[in-house]
Design an enzyme around this catalytic site. Structure first.
Site, PDB file in Angstrom:
ATOM      1  N   GLU A 277       0.817  -1.224   0.000  1.00  0.00           N
ATOM      2  CA  GLU A 277       0.000   0.000   0.000  1.00  0.00           C
ATOM      3  C   GLU A 277       0.847   1.268   0.000  1.00  0.00           C
ATOM      4  O   GLU A 277       1.926   1.303   0.604  1.00  0.00           O
ATOM      5  CB  GLU A 277      -0.884   0.010   1.263  1.00  0.00           C
ATOM      6  CG  GLU A 277      -1.854  -1.142   1.302  1.00  0.00           C
ATOM      7  CD  GLU A 277      -2.484  -1.353   2.679  1.00  0.00           C
ATOM      8  OE1 GLU A 277      -3.603  -1.865   2.735  1.00  0.00           O
ATOM      9  OE2 GLU A 277      -1.856  -1.006   3.702  1.00  0.00           O
TER      10      GLU A 277
ATOM     11  N   ASP B 171      -8.045  -5.085   8.396  1.00  0.00           N
ATOM     12  CA  ASP B 171      -7.633  -3.837   7.750  1.00  0.00           C
ATOM     13  C   ASP B 171      -7.472  -3.988   6.244  1.00  0.00           C
ATOM     14  O   ASP B 171      -6.743  -3.228   5.614  1.00  0.00           O
ATOM     15  CB  ASP B 171      -6.329  -3.321   8.386  1.00  0.00           C
ATOM     16  CG  ASP B 171      -5.199  -4.342   8.319  1.00  0.00           C
ATOM     17  OD1 ASP B 171      -5.438  -5.452   7.805  1.00  0.00           O
ATOM     18  OD2 ASP B 171      -4.087  -4.036   8.768  1.00  0.00           O
TER      19      ASP B 171
END
Ligand code: NAD
Length: 339
Positions: A59, A230
């Site tokens: 990410e 998450d």
């Protein structure tokens, strides 16, 4: 003169945290992060960019205000520990919006664990019942000690009951927390961990829809701090748990995709935590309410710890510099540097 900027290597960051003390660092980052939550509308916010793989995710997390820009490169690979690698590692950078030049490049694996724990404990200030002193931690991996220190420093928690499916992880936790002043016990099953807890922190890692906290173990008045769910398809709590609680999130557009609430309908009510911090929304309303912080980690929390680290290294003269920006004598004659 090359254009140099501050660089915090792993040894330098460790030295800095040891010099300041882990409790003081938690408190300092909490001040910076609370200030940033209070000026939430000033940030340009986007959900992070996530590149998915069957074993994990990579990410990029950018955010900026009018003065500074921050981004973090971070991964999440739950199967990594079996290969001798960590689940989460990260690198981060802070730069100046007016020139676009970097100010700080730093390790962020440790810094992520600190900022994640601080964000949870800040939420805890508003969501924990008065008089709370005991936290259960389910999942005693890399994040666990940081969570314990943050809740001790920021919320005054004095007792921890830890449970992990791998007893070696709980023993590691006890070893690392020696001398912390916290009263710590190992539970042999989840029920034993959460029975007397005021706060339940779930910090497990598995790339699946897990259910690490059965809903019939939850009591009125508890605060659940769920940090391990998450990513799309990676959650820790089943829907029954979510339906029992009032849910608080960091940045709703990101959490709808990544958090525990990906399992709920899109209009299920949630409250962004900045609204509670600024007094625009209620936190805990009564002693029996079950509150839940569905933490996924938002870029502004990285921005806050990067600001804190930059100020600390500069004040202490503790930074190294890094010559990573090509800097020709004439700013319009880059090629001259190769001649
Ligand atoms: N919300 C955020 O901002 C944020 C930040 C960092 C990490 N995370 C997430 O937090 C989680 C924990 O991260 P970590 O770095 O500590 O991972 P880790 O792999 O180091 O530790 C996870 C631990 O959970 C234990 N575990 C797995 N299933 C369990 C179960 N059912 N019951 C009890 N224990 C169980 C494992 O044995 C392991 O010790 C990960 O899912 C990670 O992606 C979230």
């Amino acid at each position: 003169m090359p254009h140099s900027f501050a660089y915090l290597s792993v040894p330098k960051l460790i030295e800095l945290i040891q010099d300041i003390g882990i409790g003081e660092v938690m408190a300092g980052v909490a001040d910076y992060m609370t200030d940033d939550f209070k000026r939430w509308p000033e940030f340009e916010k986007i959900p992070r960019l996530a590149s998915h793989h069957k074993l994990g995710v990579v990410e990029l997390m950018p955010v900026n205000d009018d003065h500074q820009f921050a981004f973090k490169y971070v991964n999440g690979h739950p199967a990594n520990p079996a290969k001798g690698l960590q689940t989460v590692t990260a690198i981060g950078m802070l730069s100046d919006m007016a020139t676009g030049y970097p100010k700080l490049l730093t390790e962020m694996t440790i810094a992520t664990a600190v900022r994640t724990a601080v964000a949870s404990a800040i939420a805890g200030r508003y969501l924990i019942a008065d008089g709370a002193d005991t936290m259960a931690i389910i999942g005693a991996g890399s994040q666990a000690e940081f969570q314990a220190h943050a809740f001790h420093e920021i919320c005054g928690i004095s007792k921890i009951v830890v449970f992990d499916i791998d007893v070696a992880a709980s023993e590691k936790f006890i070893h690392n927390m020696t001398g912390s002043g916290l009263d710590i016990t190992i539970a042999t099953h989840v029920k034993q961990a959460v029975d007397r807890a005021d706060i339940i922190t779930t910090a497990t890692a598995a790339k699946k829809k897990a259910s690490v906290l059965p809903h019939d173990l939850i009591r009125p008045g508890q605060f659940i701090n769920a940090i391990g769910g998450d990513c799309p398809g990676k959650t820790e709590l089943d829907v029954n748990v979510l339906e029992m609680a009032d849910i608080f999130v960091e940045y709703e557009p990101q959490t709808r995709v990544e958090g525990e609430i990906q399992q709920l309908s899109e209009n299920h009510p949630v409250t962004e935590i900045w609204q509670v911090i600024t007094g625009q929304a209620n936190g805990r309303k009564d002693l029996d309410q079950i509150t839940l912080f569905d933490s996924v980690g938002f870029a502004m929390e990285d921005f806050s710890i990067l600001r804190y680290l930059y100020d600390e290294v500069r004040a202490r003269g503790a930074d190294e510099t890094l010559d990573l920006i090509a800097d020709p004598d004439d700013p319009r004659d880059l090629f001259s540097m190769l001649r």
